[in-house]
Motif scaffolding. Structure first.
Motif, PDB file in Angstrom:
ATOM      1  N   SER A  12       0.831  -1.206   0.000  1.00 13.17           N
ATOM      2  CA  SER A  12       0.000   0.000   0.000  1.00 13.17           C
ATOM      3  C   SER A  12       0.865   1.255   0.000  1.00 13.17           C
ATOM      4  O   SER A  12       0.536   2.253  -0.646  1.00 13.17           O
ATOM      5  N   VAL A  63      -5.417  -3.306   0.727  1.00 14.27           N
ATOM      6  CA  VAL A  63      -6.542  -2.405   0.438  1.00 14.27           C
ATOM      7  C   VAL A  63      -6.883  -1.550   1.659  1.00 14.27           C
ATOM      8  O   VAL A  63      -7.102  -0.336   1.544  1.00 14.27           O
ATOM      9  N   ILE A  64      -6.924  -2.179   2.843  1.00 14.00           N
ATOM     10  CA  ILE A  64      -7.288  -1.428   4.058  1.00 14.00           C
ATOM     11  C   ILE A  64      -6.244  -0.359   4.356  1.00 14.00           C
ATOM     12  O   ILE A  64      -6.585   0.800   4.635  1.00 14.00           O
ATOM     13  N   CYS A  75      -6.636   2.452   1.920  1.00 12.78           N
ATOM     14  CA  CYS A  75      -7.769   3.334   2.266  1.00 12.78           C
ATOM     15  C   CYS A  75      -7.391   4.298   3.388  1.00 12.78           C
ATOM     16  O   CYS A  75      -7.831   5.449   3.393  1.00 12.78           O
ATOM     17  N   VAL A  83      -5.576   7.078   1.816  1.00 11.19           N
ATOM     18  CA  VAL A  83      -6.463   7.984   1.074  1.00 11.19           C
ATOM     19  C   VAL A  83      -7.273   8.864   2.027  1.00 11.19           C
ATOM     20  O   VAL A  83      -7.409  10.078   1.816  1.00 11.19           O
ATOM     21  N   VAL A  84      -7.811   8.264   3.098  1.00 14.78           N
ATOM     22  CA  VAL A  84      -8.574   9.053   4.071  1.00 14.78           C
ATOM     23  C   VAL A  84      -7.666  10.089   4.733  1.00 14.78           C
ATOM     24  O   VAL A  84      -8.063  11.249   4.932  1.00 14.78           O
ATOM     25  N   ALA A 109     -12.737  -4.564   3.736  1.00 14.39           N
ATOM     26  CA  ALA A 109     -11.936  -3.846   2.733  1.00 14.39           C
ATOM     27  C   ALA A 109     -12.835  -3.092   1.757  1.00 14.39           C
ATOM     28  O   ALA A 109     -12.546  -1.944   1.393  1.00 14.39           O
ATOM     29  N   CYS A 119     -14.216  -0.106   3.508  1.00 12.26           N
ATOM     30  CA  CYS A 119     -13.173   0.932   3.612  1.00 12.26           C
ATOM     31  C   CYS A 119     -13.023   1.684   2.289  1.00 12.26           C
ATOM     32  O   CYS A 119     -12.811   2.903   2.278  1.00 12.26           O
ATOM     33  N   CYS A 120     -13.128   0.956   1.161  1.00 10.69           N
ATOM     34  CA  CYS A 120     -13.027   1.615  -0.151  1.00 10.69           C
ATOM     35  C   CYS A 120     -14.150   2.638  -0.324  1.00 10.69           C
ATOM     36  O   CYS A 120     -13.928   3.736  -0.842  1.00 10.69           O
ATOM     37  N   ALA A 152     -13.362   5.600   1.959  1.00  7.91           N
ATOM     38  CA  ALA A 152     -12.225   6.375   1.448  1.00  7.91           C
ATOM     39  C   ALA A 152     -12.622   7.168   0.204  1.00  7.91           C
ATOM     40  O   ALA A 152     -12.223   8.327   0.040  1.00  7.91           O
ATOM     41  N   GLY A 153     -13.430   6.546  -0.676  1.00  6.63           N
ATOM     42  CA  GLY A 153     -13.877   7.246  -1.879  1.00  6.63           C
ATOM     43  C   GLY A 153     -14.716   8.465  -1.538  1.00  6.63           C
ATOM     44  O   GLY A 153     -14.557   9.542  -2.117  1.00  6.63           O
ATOM     45  N   TRP A 190     -12.471  11.164  -0.002  1.00  2.00           N
ATOM     46  CA  TRP A 190     -11.630  11.816  -1.009  1.00  2.00           C
ATOM     47  C   TRP A 190     -12.419  12.815  -1.843  1.00  2.00           C
ATOM     48  O   TRP A 190     -11.970  13.936  -2.096  1.00  2.00           O
TER      49      TRP A 190
END
Length: 254
Positions: free
Chosen positions: A63, A144-145, A148, A151-152, A231, A234-235, A238-239, A242
């Protein structure tokens, strides 16, 4: 472009890769020193702790390689260079991920993979198809986690503008936390990384099933298989974070 420029100076790249490998190896050296004084840490043997270390290090390393540049959002907001990314017909997050893409971070992944391989060879487990699938799921879902969380953290810097250290507390601090057994930490902390920032799904909960260990929180059995669902959740979070961060961005006007 960044990969090409890095490989143009192969000796420099090799030195940086070795330095990154050695730096991350110090974390496991500290664990080895502890086990020179004790036979178990929180009831976990050295191969079991190495299993936690390896899965956490590989997931975080992947990541960090892919999205570690998100920690520069605050700097770009302050100096106004975020505007340049917004003028290009490419998603901003994709540009940030590619910005200063650092191949030297492969050193952490390589070091974690070696420790994980050693742990698997020393664990007296029957590696059934289910255990192998769970191990692969731990690495993929953990990547993935952690991604995220990057990204957060990057989205949060649209408002805070200078919060990279806060982000590092959850990313670098999180992977250090997951390198040790959950039984050495207080129950409140374990609950926090299970239900608030779900880092426990990176390796703690699935590793308990792989190793045949009891859950210190006494959670339902099926929860240690929930990493893929966590996961995906979380996506989504995070999306949303963002997009909200981008919408709140106001240029510096410089």
């Amino acid at each position: 472009m960044w990969v090409r420029s890095t490989m143009a100076y192969r000796t420099s790249f090799a030195i940086m890769l070795a330095a990154n490998f050695a730096t991350t190896a110090l974390d496991f050296a500290a664990i080895m020193i502890m086990f020179s004084q004790v036979d178990a840490l929180g009831g976990f043997t050295l191969p079991e702790v190495a299993f936690l270390y390896g899965t956490s290090a590989v997931a975080f390393g992947l990541s960090d390689l892919l999205l570690g540049s998100a920690e520069r959002v605050g700097r770009r907001v302050r100096d106004g260079t975020m505007d340049v990314l917004l003028t290009r017909p490419v998603p901003v997050l994709g540009q940030l991920a590619a910005d200063r893409f650092a191949l030297r971070r492969l050193g952490r992944i390589l070091q974690g993979s070696l420790v994980l391989g050693w742990a698997i060879s020393r664990l007296e487990l029957e590696w059934t198809a289910g255990r192998v699938a769970l191990l692969v799921s731990m690495v993929v879902c953990g990547t993935v986690i952690f991604g995220c969380v990057f990204v957060v953290g990057g989205a949060f810097q649209f408002w805070a503008q200078d919060a990279s250290e806060v982000q590092n507390a959850f990313t670098y601090g999180g992977t250090t936390l997951l390198q040790y057994p959950p039984t050495v930490f207080g129950r409140e902390l374990v609950r926090g990384v299970t239900f608030v920032v779900p880092l426990a799904f990176v390796n703690w909960l699935p590793a308990l099933r792989v190793l045949g260990r009891d859950d210190p929180l006494g959670l339902p059995d099926g929860l240690d298989l929930a990493a893929p669902a966590v996961a995906l959740l979380c996506c989504a979070v995070a999306g949303a974070a963002w997009r909200a961060g981008l919408r709140s961005y106001r240029s510096t006007g410089s």
